[in-house]
Design a protein around this motif. Structure first.
Motif, short mmCIF file in Angstrom:
data_model
loop_
_atom_site.label_atom_id
_atom_site.label_comp_id
_atom_site.label_asym_id
_atom_site.label_seq_id
_atom_site.Cartn_x
_atom_site.Cartn_y
_atom_site.Cartn_z
N ILE A 125 -11.59 1.08 3.93
CA ILE A 125 -11.95 1.42 5.19
C ILE A 125 -13.67 0.84 5.45
O ILE A 125 -13.79 0.15 6.62
N GLU B 276 -10.48 5.77 -2.58
CA GLU B 276 -9.87 4.45 -2.55
C GLU B 276 -9.74 4.10 -1.12
O GLU B 276 -9.97 2.93 -0.64
N VAL B 277 -9.27 5.00 -0.14
CA VAL B 277 -8.94 4.88 1.16
C VAL B 277 -10.05 4.68 2.03
O VAL B 277 -10.37 3.70 2.42
N ASN C 88 -8.05 9.58 -1.95
CA ASN C 88 -8.95 9.49 -0.89
C ASN C 88 -10.19 8.64 -0.92
O ASN C 88 -10.61 7.85 -0.12
N ILE D 170 -2.91 5.87 -4.11
CA ILE D 170 -4.24 5.58 -3.83
C ILE D 170 -4.89 6.65 -3.57
O ILE D 170 -4.17 7.72 -2.72
N TYR E 274 0.68 -1.31 0.00
CA TYR E 274 0.02 0.13 0.12
C TYR E 274 0.77 1.14 0.09
O TYR E 274 0.36 2.31 -0.60
#
Length: 76
Positions: free
Chosen positions: A69, A64-65, A62, A60, A55
């Motif tokens: 989550i 995708e984050v 935001n 990546i 990672y």
């Protein structure tokens, strides 16, 4: 399925496991199967580090984050 045999378990360890199984309302076999299953399904520190490294080197955004989550929370 595979069967395991563990030899030379110290008596005090076997006694504690039997008590814990009884407290959980499980047979010793069911209790030990749950322990082994939990251990086998938890990632090791090395696996976590590899994942973090992947990672860390990925691009990546935001969105995708936030998606990852949400996936993690849904898997609990």
């Amino acid at each position: 399925m595979t069967a395991f045999t563990i030899r030379e378990v110290p008596d005090d360890v076997a006694s504690r496991l039997k008590v814990r199984a009884a407290e959980a309302g499980q047979s010793l076999q069911a209790y030990l199967l749950a322990l082994v299953t939990r251990e086998a399904t938890q990632p090791t520190l090395a696996e976590i580090a590899q994942r973090a490294e992947r990672y860390a080197t990925s691009e990546i955004d935001n969105d995708e984050v936030l998606r990852l989550i949400d996936e993690g929370r849904a898997a609990r």
